[in-house]
Design an enzyme around this catalytic site. Structure first.
Site, mmCIF file in Angstrom:
data_model
loop_
_atom_site.group_PDB
_atom_site.id
_atom_site.type_symbol
_atom_site.label_atom_id
_atom_site.label_comp_id
_atom_site.label_asym_id
_atom_site.label_seq_id
_atom_site.Cartn_x
_atom_site.Cartn_y
_atom_site.Cartn_z
ATOM 1 N N TYR A 110 0.828 -1.219 0.000
ATOM 2 C CA TYR A 110 0.000 0.000 0.000
ATOM 3 C C TYR A 110 0.860 1.266 0.000
ATOM 4 O O TYR A 110 0.520 2.271 -0.624
ATOM 5 C CB TYR A 110 -0.983 -0.038 1.180
ATOM 6 C CG TYR A 110 -2.135 -0.943 0.845
ATOM 7 C CD1 TYR A 110 -2.133 -2.294 1.215
ATOM 8 C CD2 TYR A 110 -3.193 -0.481 0.058
ATOM 9 C CE1 TYR A 110 -3.154 -3.141 0.832
ATOM 10 C CE2 TYR A 110 -4.227 -1.332 -0.330
ATOM 11 C CZ TYR A 110 -4.195 -2.662 0.044
ATOM 12 O OH TYR A 110 -5.203 -3.503 -0.370
ATOM 13 N N HIS A 134 -14.736 1.320 -2.458
ATOM 14 C CA HIS A 134 -13.713 0.503 -1.796
ATOM 15 C C HIS A 134 -12.754 1.331 -0.964
ATOM 16 O O HIS A 134 -11.665 0.862 -0.630
ATOM 17 C CB HIS A 134 -12.962 -0.329 -2.846
ATOM 18 C CG HIS A 134 -13.874 -1.223 -3.615
ATOM 19 N ND1 HIS A 134 -13.628 -1.626 -4.903
ATOM 20 C CD2 HIS A 134 -15.063 -1.773 -3.264
ATOM 21 C CE1 HIS A 134 -14.628 -2.402 -5.319
ATOM 22 N NE2 HIS A 134 -15.509 -2.499 -4.356
ATOM 23 N N CYS A 152 -11.126 0.544 19.372
ATOM 24 C CA CYS A 152 -10.548 1.907 19.314
ATOM 25 C C CYS A 152 -11.376 2.812 18.420
ATOM 26 O O CYS A 152 -11.822 3.870 18.840
ATOM 27 C CB CYS A 152 -9.106 1.811 18.806
ATOM 28 S SG CYS A 152 -8.386 3.436 18.508
ATOM 29 N N CYS A 201 -5.147 4.968 20.539
ATOM 30 C CA CYS A 201 -4.994 3.917 21.564
ATOM 31 C C CYS A 201 -3.521 3.593 21.809
ATOM 32 O O CYS A 201 -3.176 2.950 22.785
ATOM 33 C CB CYS A 201 -5.763 2.667 21.154
ATOM 34 S SG CYS A 201 -5.052 1.802 19.750
#
Ligand code: BV8
Length: 294
Positions: free
Chosen positions: A69, A124, A137, A182
């Protein structure tokens, strides 16, 4: 008879087609230099993109999936919208609520071309959205264009596809982007992976738009129409009265998937050239200069 290849007959239909549905795929961005999923672009470092775009791949090796990615974020940030992106954005400006664009693309090029938000749904997600993997979270970020997202994900200048099946370097989970809220979990790309349900409500707007009345035209631009539920909109548009116009580098040999009718069109070629030409009577000329267009 077979579907028409005549732009003038498409122009005539466009003039009397108020409501248009579009389904966009990776082929729309091909001329911007971004690889498609199928065909040679479908592999990244010898990994099948559709295998990496899954929760299972991320669970097994988050570092490898994040490299996939990070590379696509880097490429998309260095790409530019092409005339087809700008033409669809202009159509959105002209037609407003009479246009519903369903984009399967996560590359961020449609928003950069100025596509009015009310006229498009990013089915998407986006390469530039990230979210915490922690169930409780709930942290998520939109439009995080940081490149690299973290030092471990820097795209090295000598980035190349290694001959072997394994990347030259691995990224350990502890070096991946951490959730700022978190502080315990890592972040994941804010896209919908294969095997994941589309975000709640993502399809409702499209379904409501179709139910509002006759769909006059459906433009299928640069998509293999292989991914569901997105591909299901072809039949839904047909059921609402739409005539279908396919824009694809490769004329779909097998009409089976789309089920062409004589009143449809198939335009074979590059979306970047064909889409502005098809929409010209409704939007005028598209002049692209650098990162913008008139
Ligand atoms: C769901 C984001 C249910 C990530 C993407 C088993 C288990 C679960 C689900 C399934 C299953 N089997 C099947 C399914 C359904 C599955 C599916 O459809 N699989 C396919 C492979 C059969 N779908 C899902 O999993 C969806 N979710 O079903 O959930 C559910 C319900 C409840 C609870 C749990 C589950 C989620 C699908 C979304 C996947 N995510 N993207 C990422 O990008 O990394 S999909 C991704 O691939 C893209 O977004 C895009 O949608 C797709 C690629 O398709 P295209 O865009 O069409 O690109 P492609 O390369 O295929 O084609 C390009 C075309 O352009 C070609 O035709 C080419 O000729 C043409 N072209 C090339 N150059 C040009 C051009 N045309 C014009 N001009 C050019 N220059």
């Amino acid at each position: 008879m077979a579907p028409s290849t005549s732009i003038p007959t498409f122009h005539a239909a466009l003039a009397t087609s108020p409501r248009i549905l579009c389904l966009l795929g990776a082929g729309l961005s091909a001329s911007s230099g971004l690889p498609t999923f199928r065909g040679k672009g479908g592999f990244w470092r010898n990994h099948d993109a559709t295998v990496l775009a899954t929760p299972e791949a991320f669970a097994a090796d988050p570092g490898l999936v994040w490299q996939f990615y990070a590379h696509r974020r880097h490429m998309a940030l260095n790409a530019r919208p092409n005339p087809a992106h700008y033409a669809l954005a202009k159509l959105g400006g002209k037609r407003g609520g009479d246009l519903m664009v369903l984009s399967q693309n996560v590359d961020g090029l449609s928003p950069r071309a100025g596509q009015p938000e009310s006229t498009i749904r990013y089915l998407h997600g986006s390469l530039f959205d990230v979210k915490c993997v922690g169930e409780n979270c709930g942290h998520s970020e939109k439009d995080n264009f940081k490149d690299p997202l973290c030092p471990a994900l820097e795209i090295l200048p000598n980035f190349s596809v290694p001959k072997d099946n394994e990347p030259r370097y691995t990224v350990k989970a502890e070096d991946l982007p951490r959730c700022p809220k978190c502080k315990t979990n890592i972040l994941r790309p804010g896209v919908t992976w294969f095997g994941e349900a589309l975000p709640e409500g993502m399809l409702e707007d499209a379904d409501k738009w179709i139910d509002k009345g006759k769909v006059d035209l459906m433009l299928l631009i640069g998509t293999s129409a292989a991914v569901w539920p997105a591909a299901g909109y072809i039949e839904m548009a047909r059921g609402a009265g739409a005539r279908i116009a396919v824009v694809n580098m490769v004329a779909p040999g097998d009409p089976g998937r789309v089920g062409f009718k004589d009143e449809d069109w198939v335009f074979e070629g590059d979306a970047a050239k064909l889409v502005p030409e098809m929409l010209r009577p409704a939007i005028g000329e598209v002049y692209v200069r650098g990162d913008s267009a008139q």
